[in-house]
Scaffold this motif. Structure first.
Motif, PDB file in Angstrom:
ATOM      1  N   THR A   1       0.840  -1.205   0.000  1.00  0.00           N
ATOM      2  CA  THR A   1       0.000   0.000   0.000  1.00  0.00           C
ATOM      3  C   THR A   1       0.876   1.256   0.000  1.00  0.00           C
ATOM      4  OG1 THR A   1      -1.660  -1.251   1.184  1.00  0.00           O
ATOM      5  CG2 THR A   1      -1.948   1.122   1.161  1.00  0.00           C
TER       6      THR A   1
ATOM      7  N   GLY B   1       1.572   5.716  10.935  1.00  0.00           N
ATOM      8  CA  GLY B   1       1.639   4.375  11.528  1.00  0.00           C
ATOM      9  C   GLY B   1       2.475   3.479  10.629  1.00  0.00           C
ATOM     10  N   ASN B   2       2.012   2.250  10.427  1.00  0.00           N
ATOM     11  CA  ASN B   2       2.795   1.297   9.618  1.00  0.00           C
ATOM     12  C   ASN B   2       2.996   1.797   8.201  1.00  0.00           C
ATOM     13  OD1 ASN B   2       3.112  -0.661  11.636  1.00  0.00           O
ATOM     14  ND2 ASN B   2       1.028  -1.399  11.279  1.00  0.00           N
ATOM     15  N   ILE B   3       1.881   2.109   7.518  1.00  0.00           N
ATOM     16  CA  ILE B   3       2.000   2.487   6.098  1.00  0.00           C
ATOM     17  C   ILE B   3       2.650   3.867   5.967  1.00  0.00           C
ATOM     18  CG2 ILE B   3       0.702   2.947   3.968  1.00  0.00           C
ATOM     19  CD1 ILE B   3      -1.334   0.832   4.938  1.00  0.00           C
TER      20      ILE B   3
ATOM     21  N   ASP C   1       0.271  13.389  13.416  1.00  0.00           N
ATOM     22  CA  ASP C   1      -0.265  12.157  13.996  1.00  0.00           C
ATOM     23  C   ASP C   1      -0.198  12.338  15.507  1.00  0.00           C
ATOM     24  OD1 ASP C   1      -0.663   9.590  15.082  1.00  0.00           O
ATOM     25  OD2 ASP C   1       0.217   8.609  13.324  1.00  0.00           O
ATOM     26  N   PRO C   2      -1.366  12.607  16.140  1.00  0.00           N
ATOM     27  CA  PRO C   2      -1.352  12.889  17.576  1.00  0.00           C
ATOM     28  C   PRO C   2      -0.760  11.750  18.394  1.00  0.00           C
ATOM     29  CG  PRO C   2      -3.590  13.080  16.666  1.00  0.00           C
ATOM     30  CD  PRO C   2      -2.712  12.613  15.562  1.00  0.00           C
ATOM     31  N   TYR C   3      -0.761  10.535  17.851  1.00  0.00           N
ATOM     32  CA  TYR C   3      -0.279   9.396  18.637  1.00  0.00           C
ATOM     33  C   TYR C   3       1.176   9.039  18.327  1.00  0.00           C
ATOM     34  CZ  TYR C   3      -5.287   9.362  18.935  1.00  0.00           C
ATOM     35  OH  TYR C   3      -6.581   9.754  19.106  1.00  0.00           O
TER      36      TYR C   3
ATOM     37  N   PRO D   1      -6.729   5.476   9.838  1.00  0.00           N
ATOM     38  CA  PRO D   1      -7.990   4.743   9.669  1.00  0.00           C
ATOM     39  C   PRO D   1      -9.136   5.748   9.557  1.00  0.00           C
ATOM     40  CG  PRO D   1      -7.238   4.637  11.957  1.00  0.00           C
ATOM     41  CD  PRO D   1      -6.187   5.378  11.193  1.00  0.00           C
TER      42      PRO D   1
ATOM     43  N   CYS E   1      -4.625   6.956  -0.171  1.00  0.00           N
ATOM     44  CA  CYS E   1      -4.604   5.493  -0.290  1.00  0.00           C
ATOM     45  C   CYS E   1      -5.150   4.880   0.982  1.00  0.00           C
ATOM     46  CB  CYS E   1      -3.157   5.037  -0.432  1.00  0.00           C
ATOM     47  SG  CYS E   1      -2.767   4.537  -2.075  1.00  0.00           S
TER      48      CYS E   1
ATOM     49  N   ARG F   1      -8.687   5.862   3.209  1.00  0.00           N
ATOM     50  CA  ARG F   1     -10.135   5.663   3.113  1.00  0.00           C
ATOM     51  C   ARG F   1     -10.780   6.902   2.508  1.00  0.00           C
ATOM     52  NH1 ARG F   1      -9.132   1.219   3.229  1.00  0.00           N
ATOM     53  NH2 ARG F   1      -9.889  -0.465   4.576  1.00  0.00           N
TER      54      ARG F   1
ATOM     55  N   ASP G   1      -7.105   6.395  -4.451  1.00  0.00           N
ATOM     56  CA  ASP G   1      -7.327   4.953  -4.569  1.00  0.00           C
ATOM     57  C   ASP G   1      -8.640   4.571  -3.896  1.00  0.00           C
ATOM     58  OD1 ASP G   1      -6.525   2.233  -5.151  1.00  0.00           O
ATOM     59  OD2 ASP G   1      -6.104   1.993  -3.008  1.00  0.00           O
TER      60      ASP G   1
ATOM     61  N   HIS H   1      -9.377   1.159  -5.602  1.00  0.00           N
ATOM     62  CA  HIS H   1      -8.980   0.558  -4.314  1.00  0.00           C
ATOM     63  C   HIS H   1      -7.994  -0.598  -4.542  1.00  0.00           C
ATOM     64  CE1 HIS H   1     -10.437   0.113   0.105  1.00  0.00           C
ATOM     65  NE2 HIS H   1      -9.182  -0.282   0.000  1.00  0.00           N
TER      66      HIS H   1
ATOM     67  N   ALA I   1      -3.827  -2.530  -1.909  1.00  0.00           N
ATOM     68  CA  ALA I   1      -3.293  -3.793  -1.373  1.00  0.00           C
ATOM     69  C   ALA I   1      -3.153  -4.858  -2.446  1.00  0.00           C
ATOM     70  CB  ALA I   1      -4.217  -4.299  -0.273  1.00  0.00           C
TER      71      ALA I   1
HETATM   72  N1  LIG Z   1      -5.910   1.431  -0.117  1.00  0.00           N
HETATM   73  C1  LIG Z   1      -5.776   0.243   0.422  1.00  0.00           C
HETATM   74  O1  LIG Z   1      -5.939  -0.762  -0.242  1.00  0.00           O
HETATM   75  C2  LIG Z   1      -5.382   0.129   1.831  1.00  0.00           C
HETATM   76  C3  LIG Z   1      -5.757   1.076   2.748  1.00  0.00           C
HETATM   77  N2  LIG Z   1      -5.399   0.961   4.058  1.00  0.00           N
HETATM   78  C4  LIG Z   1      -5.811   2.006   4.975  1.00  0.00           C
HETATM   79  O2  LIG Z   1      -4.657   2.591   5.537  1.00  0.00           O
HETATM   80  C5  LIG Z   1      -4.929   2.886   6.886  1.00  0.00           C
HETATM   81  C6  LIG Z   1      -3.627   3.001   7.661  1.00  0.00           C
HETATM   82  O3  LIG Z   1      -3.027   1.721   7.768  1.00  0.00           O
HETATM   83  P1  LIG Z   1      -1.784   1.477   8.748  1.00  0.00           P
HETATM   84  O4  LIG Z   1      -0.742   2.476   8.527  1.00  0.00           O
HETATM   85  O5  LIG Z   1      -1.428   0.062   8.637  1.00  0.00           O
HETATM   86  O6  LIG Z   1      -2.481   1.740  10.152  1.00  0.00           O
HETATM   87  P2  LIG Z   1      -1.760   2.102  11.504  1.00  0.00           P
HETATM   88  O7  LIG Z   1      -2.751   1.858  12.566  1.00  0.00           O
HETATM   89  O8  LIG Z   1      -0.433   1.470  11.591  1.00  0.00           O
HETATM   90  O9  LIG Z   1      -1.550   3.677  11.378  1.00  0.00           O
HETATM   91  C7  LIG Z   1      -2.568   4.597  11.439  1.00  0.00           C
HETATM   92  C8  LIG Z   1      -2.000   5.854  12.022  1.00  0.00           C
HETATM   93  O10 LIG Z   1      -3.022   6.850  12.017  1.00  0.00           O
HETATM   94  C9  LIG Z   1      -2.843   7.620  13.184  1.00  0.00           C
HETATM   95  N3  LIG Z   1      -4.042   8.358  13.519  1.00  0.00           N
HETATM   96  C10 LIG Z   1      -5.160   7.918  14.150  1.00  0.00           C
HETATM   97  N4  LIG Z   1      -6.033   8.922  14.316  1.00  0.00           N
HETATM   98  C11 LIG Z   1      -5.445  10.025  13.778  1.00  0.00           C
HETATM   99  C12 LIG Z   1      -5.866  11.358  13.641  1.00  0.00           C
HETATM  100  N5  LIG Z   1      -7.040  11.778  14.118  1.00  0.00           N
HETATM  101  N6  LIG Z   1      -5.045  12.224  13.017  1.00  0.00           N
HETATM  102  C13 LIG Z   1      -3.837  11.809  12.535  1.00  0.00           C
HETATM  103  N7  LIG Z   1      -3.383  10.543  12.662  1.00  0.00           N
HETATM  104  C14 LIG Z   1      -4.191   9.666  13.267  1.00  0.00           C
HETATM  105  C15 LIG Z   1      -2.476   6.603  14.237  1.00  0.00           C
HETATM  106  O11 LIG Z   1      -1.837   7.191  15.334  1.00  0.00           O
HETATM  107  C16 LIG Z   1      -1.568   5.677  13.485  1.00  0.00           C
HETATM  108  O12 LIG Z   1      -0.218   6.047  13.636  1.00  0.00           O
HETATM  109  C17 LIG Z   1      -5.833   1.746   7.335  1.00  0.00           C
HETATM  110  O13 LIG Z   1      -6.630   2.104   8.432  1.00  0.00           O
HETATM  111  C18 LIG Z   1      -6.658   1.478   6.124  1.00  0.00           C
HETATM  112  O14 LIG Z   1      -7.850   2.184   6.186  1.00  0.00           O
HETATM  113  C19 LIG Z   1      -4.643  -0.082   4.490  1.00  0.00           C
HETATM  114  C20 LIG Z   1      -4.236  -1.057   3.618  1.00  0.00           C
HETATM  115  C21 LIG Z   1      -4.608  -1.044   2.219  1.00  0.00           C
END
Ligand SMILES: NC(=O)C1=CN([C@@H]2O[C@H](COP(=O)(O)OP(=O)(O)OC[C@H]3O[C@@H](n4cnc5c(N)ncnc54)[C@H](O)[C@@H]3O)[C@@H](O)[C@H]2O)C=CC1
Ligand SMILES: O=C(O)CCC(=O)C(=O)O
Length: 525
Positions: free
Chosen positions: A101, A149-151, A170-172, A203, A229, A231, A255, A278, A281
């Motif tokens: 992603t 976060g991860n991505i 990213d507040p966290y 998310p 990429c 939501r 996406d 979309h 992934a």
């Molecule tokens: N387009 C696609 O096919 C894909 C989309 N995704 C989307 O990517 C999103 C992120 O994935 P990951 O990085 O793995 O999740 P993750 O949980 O590792 O990272 C999300 C980050 O967002 C931060 N966050 C939460 N609330 C926030 C806010 N109000 N303001 C700023 N930052 C905030 C968190 O602190 C966290 O660091 C997923 O939730 C999913 O919706 C994920 C995989 C594939």
């Protein structure tokens, strides 16, 4: 044999894993909601990607359902509160598609910077419009990450390789973690004002929904390019269209869309917008990863009780599940015992884990104890939703661990505090794996739990046991086991009677009228 439904298109690796592990599997993709509602009650587990929506009404009819596994990250297509309330575990595969992603986000950023899709279409059409396309470099530009976060972190790493300066809101995200990743942690307004490119990686939550609103877009650097990429709901699509029309935003690469599948969208047809359906992934590697992982996780849970990557339960490994199972049963039974003896509101629950019990998965044990306790008066409570229910009712839950101090290698004590009294019960697990009750109030005893029991408190004086035995015999209540306990001769004592079958109310009333009896209650386990 547990049965699982694969409701979205997953790599065949998932089917093979389920079959190999001894889980029956049906693959039925593209079901309408009505079709899903009709068949979902057959399944113990469902594996999904983003298309199938596991809503409250799906959960309501899925009577056998124990686990929903998302082959991917975002779980906004699952009603987690409804699943939690029904005791259904929701799992995802948090890392399997992150690299893929992140690479898609970088690909979209490149495509935007150099107008690749439009240049590609024009060249295929034989137009050779060399002067029409003028891109921008990424080198030296500022990339604003919303969500690191991860991505987001992988995107940052790749962008730094492209010599971009990366700022993140990213507040966290801790300052130390940001520093380690070479990211400048900033506030949202600062990011909006400084970024040449903005990429979203959070998310979709009530806090992030519409994070790029009309107001936010108005604060961006003129000519910013936006990549999403994550939501669709993170960006106000109408506001983005207006910002593209005014030139405030130079381009967007999307996406994901507010409504998917996106067959029509206000942004479609705009030459400044690059779209993919979309696909974030969608690589062979990521799909293999998430399919394998979700099938393993669902099978593990259904076959061994192991919990990995659940969003509404603590993790428990297969080995740990084996070890912790009898203790979970003990915790639930102790909770049930205390719950059935408690007829007023509960202010606090204090749980003590001693010796070997203190080395086990405390969160799982506490959830089981709370479930047993609360279920006595709220049958809908289960191990998954118990902490939430306790919190909603203002019950303070505390846990203490300590090394072995008494004769038992390990034990659990649950103390329930009500406005009227504090009652403690304790139990242990013997080598045979059976939970035993070893303490009620301050009275020591040794009793097994049975489906039907009578709990009697009485004065410790001669004659009581004979009268109780005669009464039960006369009323045809068969005694399976009888345990007595008292703090000291002549003090208050307890009788715990295992009986075969439910205890009629008339029998309980008669027990209460026996001389020396203070209270009597029928208990069920
Ligand atoms: N387009 C696609 O096919 C894909 C989309 N995704 C989307 O990517 C999103 C992120 O994935 P990951 O990085 O793995 O999740 P993750 O949980 O590792 O990272 C999300 C980050 O967002 C931060 N966050 C939460 N609330 C926030 C806010 N109000 N303001 C700023 N930052 C905030 C968190 O602190 C966290 O660091 C997923 O939730 C999913 O919706 C994920 C995989 C594939
Ligand atoms: O399964 C997919 O294709 C989408 C992946 C996704 O959006 C996610 O993992 O959050």
């Amino acid at each position: 044999m547990p049965k699982v439904l694969i409701a979205d298109k997953l790599s065949t690796a998932a089917v093979n894993i389920f079959k190999m592990r001894g889980v029956e599997v049906d693959v039925k993709t593209g079901l309408t909601k009505e079709e899903l509602l009709k068949i979902v009650d057959q399944y113990d587990g469902i594996a999904i990607r983003s298309a199938t929506k596991i809503t409250k009404d799906v959960i309501a009819v899925a009577k056998k359902l124990k686990v929903v596994g998302r082959a991917g990250i975002g779980v906004d297509n699952v009603d987690i509160p409804a699943a939690t309330a029904a005791g259904v575990i929701v799992m995802n595969t948090p890392f399997g598609n992150s690299i893929t992603t992140a690479e898609h986000a970088i690909a979209l950023m490149m495509a935007l910077a150099r107008e690749l899709p439009a240049a590609n279409a024009s060249t295929h059409a034989g137009k050779w419009e060399k002067n029409r396309f003028m891109g921008v470099e990424l080198y030296g530009k500022t990339l604003g990450l919303i969500g690191a976060g991860n991505i987001g972190s992988i995107v940052a790493d790749r962008a730094k390789g492209l010599k971009m300066h990366v700022v993140a809101f990213d507040p966290y995200l801790s300052a130390e973690s940001a520093e380690e990743k070479g990211i400048e942690k900033v506030e949202l307004d600062d990011l909006l004002a400084r970024a040449d490119f903005i990429t979203l990686h959070t998310p979709l939550t009530p806090e992030t929904k519409g994070i790029l609103s009309a107001e936010a877009l108005a604060k961006t650097k003129k000519g910013v390019r936006i990549i999403n990429c994550a939501r669709g709901g993170l960006i106000d699509e109408a506001a983005l269209k207006a910002a593209l029309d005014s030139g405030q935003v130079a381009g967007a690469a999307l996406d994901v869309f507010a409504e998917e599948p996106a067959k029509a969208n206000p942004l479609f047809g705009n030459e400044k917008v690059v779209c993919t359906p979309h696909l974030g992934a969608s690589t062979e590697e990521a799909q293999e990863n998430v399919a394998l992982q979700v099938a393993e996780q669902i099978s593990d849970y259904l076959l061994t009780g192991a919990i990995v990557n659940a969003l509404n339960m603590p993790s428990i490994s297969a080995q740990e599940a084996q070890l912790v199972k009898p203790w979970i049963s003990l915790a639930e039974k102790l909770g049930a015992f205390a719950g059935q003896l408690t007829e007023t509101s509960i202010q606090a629950v204090e749980i003590l884990y001693e010796g070997s019990a203190a080395k086990l998965n405390q969160r799982a044990l506490t959830q089981a104890a709370l479930a047993g306790l609360l279920k006595a008066h709220m049958p809908e409570v289960n191990m998954v939703n118990a902490p939430l229910v306790a919190k909603e009712r203002g019950i303070k839950v505390s846990e203490t661990r300590r090394d072995q101090q008494g004769i038992y290698e390990g034990y659990i004590q649950i103390k329930v505090v009500t406005p009227e009294m504090t009652r403690a019960v304790a139990g242990t697990v013997f080598a045979d794996g059976h939970p035993r009750l070893i303490q009620v109030k301050d009275i020591k005893l040794d009793a097994e739990f049975a489906p039907n029991m009578i709990y009697v408190t009485n004065e410790d004086k001669p004659g009581f046991i004979g009268r109780l035995g005669t009464l039960l015999g006369d009323t045809k209540v068969n005694i399976a086991n009888f345990t007595l306990g008292r703090s000291a001769p002549g003090d208050d004592s307890i009788a715990l009677v295992q009986v075969d079958g439910e205890v009629p109310q008339a029998v309980l009333d008669a027990i209460r009228k026996l001389p020396l009896v203070k209270s009597a209650k029928a208990l069920k386990f």
